[in-house]
Scaffold this active site. Structure first.
Site, PDB file in Angstrom:
ATOM      1  N   LYS B  59       2.358  65.663  20.193  1.00 18.76           N
ATOM      2  CA  LYS B  59       3.813  65.670  20.013  1.00 18.76           C
ATOM      3  C   LYS B  59       4.361  64.245  19.984  1.00 18.76           C
ATOM      4  CE  LYS B  59       3.863  70.226  22.125  1.00 18.76           C
ATOM      5  NZ  LYS B  59       3.958  71.002  23.379  1.00 18.76           N
ATOM      6  N   GLN B 103       5.847  70.822  29.530  1.00 23.35           N
ATOM      7  CA  GLN B 103       4.559  71.302  29.043  1.00 23.35           C
ATOM      8  C   GLN B 103       3.992  72.359  30.000  1.00 23.35           C
ATOM      9  OE1 GLN B 103       3.094  70.287  26.037  1.00 23.35           O
ATOM     10  NE2 GLN B 103       1.695  71.981  26.440  1.00 23.35           N
ATOM     11  N   ASP B 126      12.077  73.354  23.073  1.00 19.47           N
ATOM     12  CA  ASP B 126      11.131  74.447  22.858  1.00 19.47           C
ATOM     13  C   ASP B 126      11.810  75.781  22.546  1.00 19.47           C
ATOM     14  OD1 ASP B 126       8.471  73.802  22.791  1.00 19.47           O
ATOM     15  OD2 ASP B 126       8.234  73.759  24.972  1.00 19.47           O
TER      16      ASP B 126
END
Lengths: 286, 286
Positions: B59, B103, B126
């Site tokens: 990312k 994460q 997200d």
């Protein structure tokens, strides 16, 4: 030969809602006794739409039956967005109000989306706030839309297995179809969502173990479209010449269904009973 | 006879993601030039899980390519819930950070749910926050889960019609299956959601015009389970003896599909490109 009697196949929404209301009443009594809290619902009605007034009245009557304090915030048709937002903020801030219900539709000059967003999610009795809809989607169901929740409750009360069954939903509205899909997916049904763009609707409905129909198209679902033994919920309402019809051709479909809700007297009363349950839930969590 | 070449049926996630990243890069350049704002993404990684570290690295590399400021908030395995919540609050408050990515999975002693709830929905890169999931469900898509959004983007880029098509989703996770269903319903597909409790999975997959599979069961979908001409997205990943496999038996299924994503090189790169798009979106809205 006498005509067969299908009464035992009818899901009796009225007696089911009485049962739920009785449970709510006990919960309300307990909350009053143990914490001194009386659950309170404020309904906001803008303007004079006769149908909306009737719906609000039905909800207030249910509140009376279960011991919930109900308050009618009737605002004139000329209400501005700012006044509406102020009213919502005022109700958000009040400790004696645990549920807020904005009766839709609003007059055209008002923006229902921003108004609904302004309602404190913890007081969102209707379960339409994105935060509550999102919790529903991820399987953390709290305050959720009342009509589909009523369907789930009826499935539970009639001991209908959900897991692994094929549930077909006709109609993909935010009020019924989409939250209904989320609730059934959360309970491990295989779920198909059909709607006006569906090619060959019959193929899907014929395969349904559980069929939920909410389209507003009178008698859309005929007997040749359902599977023998299906469990059917009719969420549609069409008024015609003073009579009320569902989306399902009840008189013929009942001959194939194992369980089926009538219109009226099916999901309607359940929706209001679930609303009562939500106000109690909101008051208990505060 | 030479074996047929099916390359033209392959959805090339890598080149598609390059295209999306190029668009994001242009948007980032514009935002910098016009408003002096550099989009910023903070990733929170707790502990040393090698797979998580790799994902975070991928990312960050993508951020570099498109001109997004990326910041690695690496916290030790011993981090307490309070420290994690503080970190999230600190990032919520920072004006130079527009996207926050926690994460997963977190170490077992930490509660991921309350941590995710603490992220400002406007910075929820997200798209997993209930508020954003709820907006998705009601058809008001903003920051949404990246993997299903990548599938939608691929459908658009390959000019695959969605409305009226039968889309079958296998797997009902919060990360893929459920948000994927919502996106396809919002675009008027007829949507069936199948999963481990589905009876006769093949009956559903055989009828799919669009098939999205995300179960983590290696090669669950065989050639005899798909319709000729289907468009297939394989979201599954299984690692076995150093090789990566999808949920779809690609080599055989490609012979029937009209379009199909490989694993690797399919939805994976798209997911990261959409994440970049989200950070730009969040920075543009601030």
């Amino acid at each position: 030969m006498a005509e067969e009697n299908y009464d035992s196949r009818k899901i009796d929404g009225r007696s089911l809602s009485k049962k739920v209301e009785e449970q709510v009443k006990q919960g309300v009594d307990k909350l009053k006794a143990e914490k001194g809290v009386t659950p309170g619902l404020a309904t906001i009605l803008v303007g004079d739409d006769p149908a909306s007034k009737m719906y609000v009245r039905l909800k207030h009557k249910a509140c009376e039956r279960v011991g919930i304090h109900a308050e009618d915030q009737n605002m004139p048709e000329s209400t501005t967005q700012e006044e509406l937002m102020q009213k919502i903020q005022e109700l958000n801030d009040r400790e004696d109000i645990h549920g807020i219900l904005l009766q839709l539709p609003l007059p055209k000059h008002l923006d229902d989306k921003s108004a609904m967003l302004a309602i404190d999610p913890a007081k969102d009795a209707d379960g339409f706030h994105p935060y509550n809809m999102g919790k529903l989607l991820i399987g953390d169901e709290g305050l959720v839309p009342c009509t589909p929740k009523g369907v789930i409750r009826a499935l539970e009360e009639y001991d209908v297995a959900i897991q692994g069954k094929h549930a077909v939903i006709v109609g993909h509205s935010n009020v019924v179809g989409k939250p209904m899909a989320a609730m059934l997916i959360n309970r491990n049904a295989t779920v198909s969502v059909c709607h006006v763009f569906t090619d060959n609707l019959k193929k899907f409905t014929l395969d349904a173990d559980i069929l939920v129909v909410g389209t507003g198209v009178m008698h859309l679902i005929k007997a040749d479209m359902v599977k023998e033994g299906a469990v059917i919920f009719d969420v549609g309402i069409t008024e015609k010449e003073g009579k009320v019809y569902g989306d399902v051709d009840f008189d013929n479909v009942v001959k194939k269904a194992s369980l089926i809700t009538p219109v009226p007297g099916g999901v309607g009363p359940m929706t209001i009973a679930i609303l009562m349950e939500h106000v109690l839930m909101a008051a208990s969590n505060c």
